[in-house]
Design a protein around this motif. Structure first.
Motif, PDB file in Angstrom:
ATOM      1  N   MET A   1       3.983   9.291   4.286  1.00 20.63           N
ATOM      2  CA  MET A   1       2.756   8.539   4.027  1.00 20.63           C
ATOM      3  C   MET A   1       2.976   7.507   2.930  1.00 20.63           C
ATOM      4  SD  MET A   1      -0.067  11.601   4.143  1.00 20.63           S
ATOM      5  CE  MET A   1      -0.318  12.583   5.630  1.00 20.63           C
ATOM      6  N   ALA A   2       3.693   7.914   1.893  1.00 17.85           N
ATOM      7  CA  ALA A   2       3.967   6.999   0.786  1.00 17.85           C
ATOM      8  C   ALA A   2       4.833   5.825   1.249  1.00 17.85           C
ATOM      9  CB  ALA A   2       4.643   7.744  -0.355  1.00 17.85           C
ATOM     10  N   VAL A   3       5.811   6.097   2.105  1.00 21.80           N
ATOM     11  CA  VAL A   3       6.697   5.044   2.596  1.00 21.80           C
ATOM     12  C   VAL A   3       5.920   4.018   3.413  1.00 21.80           C
ATOM     13  CG1 VAL A   3       8.597   4.553   4.190  1.00 21.80           C
ATOM     14  CG2 VAL A   3       8.790   6.436   2.551  1.00 21.80           C
ATOM     15  N   VAL A   4       5.045   4.490   4.296  1.00 22.21           N
ATOM     16  CA  VAL A   4       4.234   3.570   5.098  1.00 22.21           C
ATOM     17  C   VAL A   4       3.317   2.750   4.196  1.00 22.21           C
ATOM     18  CG1 VAL A   4       2.485   3.392   6.897  1.00 22.21           C
ATOM     19  CG2 VAL A   4       4.346   5.039   7.133  1.00 22.21           C
ATOM     20  N   SER A   5       2.766   3.377   3.152  1.00 22.62           N
ATOM     21  CA  SER A   5       1.889   2.667   2.219  1.00 22.62           C
ATOM     22  C   SER A   5       2.636   1.547   1.516  1.00 22.62           C
ATOM     23  CB  SER A   5       1.320   3.645   1.176  1.00 22.62           C
ATOM     24  OG  SER A   5       0.560   4.662   1.791  1.00 22.62           O
ATOM     25  N   VAL A   6       3.831   1.850   1.016  1.00 18.50           N
ATOM     26  CA  VAL A   6       4.635   0.834   0.319  1.00 18.50           C
ATOM     27  C   VAL A   6       5.031  -0.277   1.279  1.00 18.50           C
ATOM     28  CG1 VAL A   6       6.820   0.410  -0.858  1.00 18.50           C
ATOM     29  CG2 VAL A   6       5.480   2.451  -1.412  1.00 18.50           C
ATOM     30  N   ALA A   7       5.409   0.091   2.501  1.00 15.41           N
ATOM     31  CA  ALA A   7       5.789  -0.921   3.490  1.00 15.41           C
ATOM     32  C   ALA A   7       4.621  -1.853   3.794  1.00 15.41           C
ATOM     33  CB  ALA A   7       6.269  -0.240   4.771  1.00 15.41           C
ATOM     34  N   THR A   8       3.421  -1.300   3.859  1.00 14.32           N
ATOM     35  CA  THR A   8       2.229  -2.116   4.101  1.00 14.32           C
ATOM     36  C   THR A   8       2.009  -3.102   2.961  1.00 14.32           C
ATOM     37  OG1 THR A   8       1.202  -0.301   5.339  1.00 14.32           O
ATOM     38  CG2 THR A   8      -0.250  -2.056   4.556  1.00 14.32           C
ATOM     39  N   LEU A   9       2.188  -2.623   1.732  1.00  9.82           N
ATOM     40  CA  LEU A   9       2.047  -3.499   0.570  1.00  9.82           C
ATOM     41  C   LEU A   9       3.065  -4.634   0.600  1.00  9.82           C
ATOM     42  CD1 LEU A   9       1.438  -0.900  -2.300  1.00  9.82           C
ATOM     43  CD2 LEU A   9      -0.228  -2.482  -1.324  1.00  9.82           C
ATOM     44  N   VAL A  10       4.292  -4.316   0.953  1.00 11.59           N
ATOM     45  CA  VAL A  10       5.347  -5.331   1.005  1.00 11.59           C
ATOM     46  C   VAL A  10       5.036  -6.383   2.068  1.00 11.59           C
ATOM     47  CG1 VAL A  10       7.775  -5.732   1.537  1.00 11.59           C
ATOM     48  CG2 VAL A  10       7.126  -3.796   0.097  1.00 11.59           C
ATOM     49  N   LEU A  11       4.619  -5.932   3.240  1.00 11.51           N
ATOM     50  CA  LEU A  11       4.294  -6.869   4.313  1.00 11.51           C
ATOM     51  C   LEU A  11       3.121  -7.767   3.918  1.00 11.51           C
ATOM     52  CD1 LEU A  11       4.652  -4.564   7.455  1.00 11.51           C
ATOM     53  CD2 LEU A  11       6.169  -6.427   6.744  1.00 11.51           C
ATOM     54  N   ALA A  12       2.138  -7.190   3.235  1.00  9.98           N
ATOM     55  CA  ALA A  12       1.002  -7.991   2.773  1.00  9.98           C
ATOM     56  C   ALA A  12       1.471  -9.039   1.761  1.00  9.98           C
ATOM     57  CB  ALA A  12      -0.064  -7.094   2.153  1.00  9.98           C
TER      58      ALA A  12
ATOM     59  N   SER B   1      -0.735  -9.089 -10.519  1.00 12.81           N
ATOM     60  CA  SER B   1      -0.978  -8.526  -9.188  1.00 12.81           C
ATOM     61  C   SER B   1      -0.020  -7.365  -8.917  1.00 12.81           C
ATOM     62  CB  SER B   1      -0.811  -9.608  -8.120  1.00 12.81           C
ATOM     63  OG  SER B   1      -1.761 -10.633  -8.294  1.00 12.81           O
ATOM     64  N   VAL B   2       1.261  -7.547  -9.300  1.00 13.35           N
ATOM     65  CA  VAL B   2       2.236  -6.462  -9.145  1.00 13.35           C
ATOM     66  C   VAL B   2       1.859  -5.279 -10.031  1.00 13.35           C
ATOM     67  CG1 VAL B   2       4.640  -5.790  -9.539  1.00 13.35           C
ATOM     68  CG2 VAL B   2       4.115  -7.980  -8.458  1.00 13.35           C
ATOM     69  N   LEU B   3       1.445  -5.565 -11.263  1.00 16.29           N
ATOM     70  CA  LEU B   3       1.029  -4.507 -12.180  1.00 16.29           C
ATOM     71  C   LEU B   3      -0.148  -3.718 -11.611  1.00 16.29           C
ATOM     72  CD1 LEU B   3       1.070  -3.132 -15.024  1.00 16.29           C
ATOM     73  CD2 LEU B   3      -0.517  -4.933 -15.758  1.00 16.29           C
ATOM     74  N   ALA B   4      -1.179  -4.437 -11.180  1.00 20.19           N
ATOM     75  CA  ALA B   4      -2.365  -3.772 -10.640  1.00 20.19           C
ATOM     76  C   ALA B   4      -2.046  -3.032  -9.346  1.00 20.19           C
ATOM     77  CB  ALA B   4      -3.473  -4.794 -10.403  1.00 20.19           C
ATOM     78  N   GLY B   5      -1.207  -3.643  -8.489  1.00 18.21           N
ATOM     79  CA  GLY B   5      -0.824  -2.974  -7.245  1.00 18.21           C
ATOM     80  C   GLY B   5      -0.034  -1.705  -7.495  1.00 18.21           C
ATOM     81  N   SER B   6       0.835  -1.731  -8.506  1.00 22.04           N
ATOM     82  CA  SER B   6       1.616  -0.535  -8.844  1.00 22.04           C
ATOM     83  C   SER B   6       0.712   0.574  -9.365  1.00 22.04           C
ATOM     84  CB  SER B   6       2.677  -0.891  -9.900  1.00 22.04           C
ATOM     85  OG  SER B   6       3.563  -1.876  -9.409  1.00 22.04           O
ATOM     86  N   ILE B   7      -0.247   0.200 -10.204  1.00 20.88           N
ATOM     87  CA  ILE B   7      -1.203   1.186 -10.722  1.00 20.88           C
ATOM     88  C   ILE B   7      -2.019   1.774  -9.578  1.00 20.88           C
ATOM     89  CG2 ILE B   7      -3.303   1.445 -12.110  1.00 20.88           C
ATOM     90  CD1 ILE B   7      -2.098  -0.571 -14.077  1.00 20.88           C
ATOM     91  N   TYR B   8      -2.420   0.907  -8.654  1.00 13.96           N
ATOM     92  CA  TYR B   8      -3.207   1.374  -7.511  1.00 13.96           C
ATOM     93  C   TYR B   8      -2.415   2.360  -6.662  1.00 13.96           C
ATOM     94  CZ  TYR B   8      -5.956   1.054  -3.185  1.00 13.96           C
ATOM     95  OH  TYR B   8      -6.711   1.341  -2.061  1.00 13.96           O
ATOM     96  N   LEU B   9      -1.179   2.014  -6.384  1.00 13.69           N
ATOM     97  CA  LEU B   9      -0.349   2.897  -5.559  1.00 13.69           C
ATOM     98  C   LEU B   9      -0.080   4.218  -6.281  1.00 13.69           C
ATOM     99  CD1 LEU B   9       1.005   2.829  -2.797  1.00 13.69           C
ATOM    100  CD2 LEU B   9       3.100   2.059  -3.916  1.00 13.69           C
TER     101      LEU B   9
ATOM    102  N   ALA C   1      -8.211   1.485  -7.760  1.00 15.31           N
ATOM    103  CA  ALA C   1      -8.758   0.380  -6.974  1.00 15.31           C
ATOM    104  C   ALA C   1      -9.557  -0.578  -7.857  1.00 15.31           C
ATOM    105  CB  ALA C   1      -9.640   0.921  -5.857  1.00 15.31           C
ATOM    106  N   PHE C   2     -10.195  -0.041  -8.885  1.00 13.45           N
ATOM    107  CA  PHE C   2     -10.901  -0.908  -9.836  1.00 13.45           C
ATOM    108  C   PHE C   2      -9.910  -1.835 -10.537  1.00 13.45           C
ATOM    109  CE2 PHE C   2     -12.075  -1.601 -14.311  1.00 13.45           C
ATOM    110  CZ  PHE C   2     -13.214  -2.364 -14.128  1.00 13.45           C
ATOM    111  N   VAL C   3      -8.784  -1.289 -10.963  1.00 14.67           N
ATOM    112  CA  VAL C   3      -7.752  -2.122 -11.599  1.00 14.67           C
ATOM    113  C   VAL C   3      -7.234  -3.163 -10.608  1.00 14.67           C
ATOM    114  CG1 VAL C   3      -5.486  -2.131 -12.703  1.00 14.67           C
ATOM    115  CG2 VAL C   3      -7.108  -0.284 -13.197  1.00 14.67           C
ATOM    116  N   LEU C   4      -7.060  -2.762  -9.353  1.00 10.62           N
ATOM    117  CA  LEU C   4      -6.590  -3.691  -8.327  1.00 10.62           C
ATOM    118  C   LEU C   4      -7.582  -4.840  -8.131  1.00 10.62           C
ATOM    119  CD1 LEU C   4      -4.406  -4.191  -6.118  1.00 10.62           C
ATOM    120  CD2 LEU C   4      -5.906  -2.952  -4.539  1.00 10.62           C
ATOM    121  N   ALA C   5      -8.869  -4.563  -8.316  1.00  9.57           N
ATOM    122  CA  ALA C   5      -9.888  -5.596  -8.127  1.00  9.57           C
ATOM    123  C   ALA C   5      -9.854  -6.649  -9.232  1.00  9.57           C
ATOM    124  CB  ALA C   5     -11.272  -4.952  -8.076  1.00  9.57           C
TER     125      ALA C   5
END
Length: 311
Positions: A248-259, A39-47, A62-66
């Motif tokens: 934008m990148a910071v907010v994206s990463v923060a969203t991922l962490v909170l999720a 999940s971390v691998l796919a999330g990192s690729i997605y980001l 997003a395909f990798v994330l799926a």
């Protein structure tokens, strides 16, 4: 498929071959196919795929994330059908006297397994996720990516046998099912460019899992699939955002962490079924839409500042 024939003598041949250090290394290698790692691998690729001006890369990411989502729902559905046991002692870890006390439960969790054994979820997931990443990303050459994926699959599969948590047939079947599933999903998703279809496959398989066995795991997996699929179609599909600024990148990463924190809270608390389903769906939706949320939040803040600026 009788239980004694599933090992073909391999687990017995590997029993006791590795010393204490070897077993710790095997426990580390098996994480290549664990849900959290993939999940971390796919999330990192997605980001990393949300590159400015390249929405196609975002789609492939997003395909990798799926794929970890497809993996989780598929394993849950299949093991509930076959209900075949693991090798004796799969749930008992060897004692490593020199491990720090804080690492003992981590090691025991990594080196053991419970539940049904066929097919190997780790083998299925590693083949699906690492193989999908090799097909859909553009890092180095495809030959290099496939070599890395193949190495991860072999090392992880061997670790499951050497740790005594799977029979040989479990691992071979897991790799085979993962390869077939990857081929089908990759083709359905237009060679990884239509992740919504991959997520829809996850929703369908997740529904089968819930109908087969209503449990925390099946409900959480189904909720993740539904939330990710809904977020992609409702918030992302038409115009995938590609964050262009650091904010934008910071907010994206923060969203991922909170999720991720929300997922962890659900896993540790095991709440009632409706809470599990809704919480999992919200967390997955936040992960899928993280780059878009980052862009919208920063744009909204910038617009508000522009309106309140004097003159």
């Amino acid at each position: 498929m009788a239980q004694p024939g599933r090992g073909l003598g391999v687990p017995d041949a590997l029993d006791g071959v590795f010393g204490e250090v070897g077993v710790v290394v095997l426990a580390a290698l098996t994480q290549l196919g664990d849900v959290w790692f993939m999940s971390v691998l796919a999330g990192s690729i997605y980001l990393a795929s949300t590159r400015p001006g390249n929405p196609l890369a975002r789609r492939r990411g997003a395909f990798v994330l799926a794929l970890p989502i497809v993996y989780v729902v598929t394993v849950g559905a299949l093991k509930g059908v076959f209900t075949l046991p693991r090798p004796p002692g799969a749930g008992v870890a060897v004692t490593i006297p020199w491990l720090p006390p804080l690492l003992v439960p981590v090691f025991e969790n990594a080196a053991t397994a419970d539940g049904y054994g066929f097919p190997s979820g780790h083998a299925l997931g590693t083949t699906l996720v690492w193989g999908g990443a090799a097909l859909a990303t553009d890092y180095r050459t495809r030959r290099v990516r496939l070599a890395v994926a193949g190495t991860a699959i072999v090392l992880m599969s061997f670790s499951r046998l050497a740790l005594g948590v799977h029979y040989l047939i479990d691992v071979v079947a897991g790799v085979a099912i993962g390869a077939v599933l990857l081929y089908v999903v990759y083709r359905l998703a237009d060679r990884g460019t239509d992740p919504g279809r991959a997520l829809l496959v996850a929703v369908a398989i997740g529904l089968v899992g819930v109908l087969n066995q209503l449990s925390f795991d099946s409900v959480a997996a189904f909720g993740v699939a539904v939330g990710a699929w809904f977020a992609w179609y409702a918030l992302v599909d038409r115009e995938p955002a590609t964050p262009r600024t650091t904010g934008m990148a910071v907010v994206s990463v923060a969203t991922l962490v909170l999720a991720g924190v929300l997922f962890l809270a659900l896993y540790l608390s095991v709440p009632p079924t409706p809470v599990t389903a809704i919480g999992s769906a919200v967390a997955a939706a936040a992960i899928v839409a993280a780059p878009d949320l980052g862009e919208r939040v920063v744009s909204a803040v910038g617009a508000e500042r522009g309106r309140t600026r004097p003159g």
